[in-house]
Structures are given as structure tokens and as C-alpha cells.
Design an enzyme around this catalytic site. Structure first.
Site, short mmCIF file in Angstrom:
data_model
loop_
_atom_site.label_atom_id
_atom_site.label_comp_id
_atom_site.label_asym_id
_atom_site.label_seq_id
_atom_site.Cartn_x
_atom_site.Cartn_y
_atom_site.Cartn_z
N GLU A 139 0.82 -1.21 0.00
CA GLU A 139 0.00 0.00 0.00
C GLU A 139 0.86 1.27 0.00
OE1 GLU A 139 -3.14 0.48 -0.35
OE2 GLU A 139 -4.04 -1.50 -0.07
N GLU A 195 0.55 3.86 -3.01
CA GLU A 195 -0.06 5.15 -2.73
C GLU A 195 0.94 6.29 -2.68
OE1 GLU A 195 -3.86 3.48 -0.13
OE2 GLU A 195 -2.25 4.55 0.88
N ASP A 229 -18.82 6.71 9.73
CA ASP A 229 -19.08 7.76 8.75
C ASP A 229 -20.55 8.14 8.88
OD1 ASP A 229 -19.73 9.20 6.35
OD2 ASP A 229 -17.86 8.45 5.48
#
EC number: 3.1.3.-
Length: 248
Positions: A141, A145, A167
Site C-alpha cells: 500500500e 499510494e 461515517d
């Protein structure tokens, strides 16, 4: 606390000693519950992200700006057209200007909204692929990224932080495991090698000694926890991520 929302917290508590008191961080779209544990027994879970809070050699915290906002990703992902439109009409302020323009054209809807340009920030990391362990997931990752090789990254695996992210806009819960680490590069060196990609638009660097916002609060909790004694841990103090990948 949102522990009852967690799919793995009972196993974590059973096999790992709690290291620090839980805290809750929140803003206008997220409520995050953080709990630190001594790393005594940790495993990859297919639904739980693994992320790294990384300090540069010039003492800056690396944070990634997502290309797509969380809300835009959810609107694209969901198949329910009614839900797509409801999220767009009710929460368009949580989209970037470009995303609002795209969705307005797609739905032929033009909600009244402020002229803000939403950018959501995250720490580098993601959900492990099948067969990956924690070091392998972080290595992949961070490279994808941020374009940093694992030979430049050092992870403190004596402890980890379990996070439950609510969220409140899309009404969903997510889980993440945070590790603290260091990068043997300056922030300028990282910027020079970074390449904008399909997930990360650009990078920002936070001052660990002052700031505000969710990412700063998460980092402060993590860095304060790193100063505690991790008796009984089965990890390493800032071991090379490359070596951790090779050892496992």
C-alpha cells in the site's frame, strides 16, 4: 464507545493487553474511536484496513489526500439509485467541485450548495489482499499510494491502535489497525518521488506538535502512546518494514 460495532474487538481484547485509554475523535462527518493495545497476538482480517502513521526525518507526519471523496466513492459504489440521489442532494457539500459537476450532469440535479472543494485525507494503508500479512500489506500500500519502497520505512510493532470509524454521512462503520513508523526520508524527498495515482491525489505533511483535525488527533494519540512501556509485546522497536516482510 462503538465497540459493539466491531467485528474483531472481542478477539483483540482477549489476546492483547490494553495499553492506553480509549479516546473519541470527531468532526462533522466522522466519529472515530481509538484504543491502543500491546501487540501480543495480531492477525490480518479481510475486512479491516491496516494503516501507518509515519514520521519523516524532518519530523513531519505523512498524510494522503484522496483523489475521490468518501461520499463520491459511496455514491458510485451503491447500486440503489434512490440512495445515490438522496446522498447527492442531502450532502453535496461533502463532494469536491469536480465531483458535484459530474454528478449534477449524471443525475440532471443541481442542489443548492456552498462553493467548497472537499478533500478527504487518510493515512497510507488499506485492506490486505488474500494471503497477505501486515508487513506485506503495508509494503504494497505504501508503495502504491506514496511510491516509497519498504527499505525506507521502519515500523514500531510493539503496539497497535484499533480504530472504529463511523461515517455519519453514509451511515457506515469501518475498522482500521494503525501502526506508528518512521521514514528515512525528508518530506521534500518524498514529494520529489511521489506520483499522483488513481487513489491518492497529493500528499500533505502535518506538524506533530501543533494542529487540528482528525488526522492530527489520531497522530497525537498514536505518538503519545508510543512513549508508553509496552510490557509483554511480541513486536519490534522500529524494525525495517523490508526485513519484517522477509521474516514473515
Amino acid at each position: 464507545m462503538n465497540f459493539y460495532r466491531s467485528s474483531i474487538i472481542s478477539q483483540i481484547i482477549k489476546y492483547n493487553r490494553r495499553l492506553a485509554k480509549s479516546i473519541i475523535c470527531e468532526d462533522d462527518s466522522q466519529i472515530i474511536t481509538l484504543t491502543a493495545f500491546v501487540n501480543q497476538c495480531l492477525w490480518c482480517h479481510k475486512r479491516v484496513s491496516v494503516s501507518a502513521i509515519l514520521l519523516t526525518t524532518d519530523n513531519k507526519i505523512l498524510v494522503c489526500n484522496r483523489r475521490d471523496s468518501f461520499l463520491y466513492s459511496e455514491i458510485i459504489r451503491t447500486r440503489n439509485m434512490f440512495r445515490k440521489k438522496r446522498l447527492f442532494l442531502n450532502y453535496s457539500n461533502y463532494l469536491s467541485k469536480q465531483e458535484r459537476s459530474i454528478l449534477s450532469s449524471f443525475f440532471s440535479l443541481y442542489p443548492a450548495t456552498a462553493d467548497n472543494d472537499r478533500i478527504d485525507a487518510i493515512y497510507p494503508g488499506g485492506i490486505p489482499k488474500r494471503g497477505e500479512n501486515v508487513p506485506e500489506c503495508l509494503s504494497r500500500e505504501i508503495k502504491e499510494e506514496v511510491n516509497i519502497d519498504n527499505s525506507f520505512v521502519f515500523i514500531d510493532t510493539r503496539f497497535f491502535i484499533h480504530g472504529i470509524i463511523e461515517d455519519t454521512i453514509i451511515n457506515k462503520f469501518f475498522e482500521v489497525i494503525f501502526f506508528v513508523g518512521r521514514i528515512s526520508l525528508t518530506s521534500d524527498q518524498i514529494i520529489d518521488t511521489f506520483k499522483s495515482n488513481h487513489e491518492i491525489k497529493d500528499l500533505i505533511f502535518l506538524d506533530p506538535n501543533s494542529g487540528n483535525g482528525l488526522q492530527y488527533e489520531i497522530a497525537k494519540y498514536a505518538l503519545d502512546t508510543a512513549k508508553l512501556k509496552c510490557y509483554g509485546h511480541r513486536g519490534c522497536y522500529y524494525e525495517s518494514l523490508k526485513k519484517l516482510t522477509e521474516d514473515d
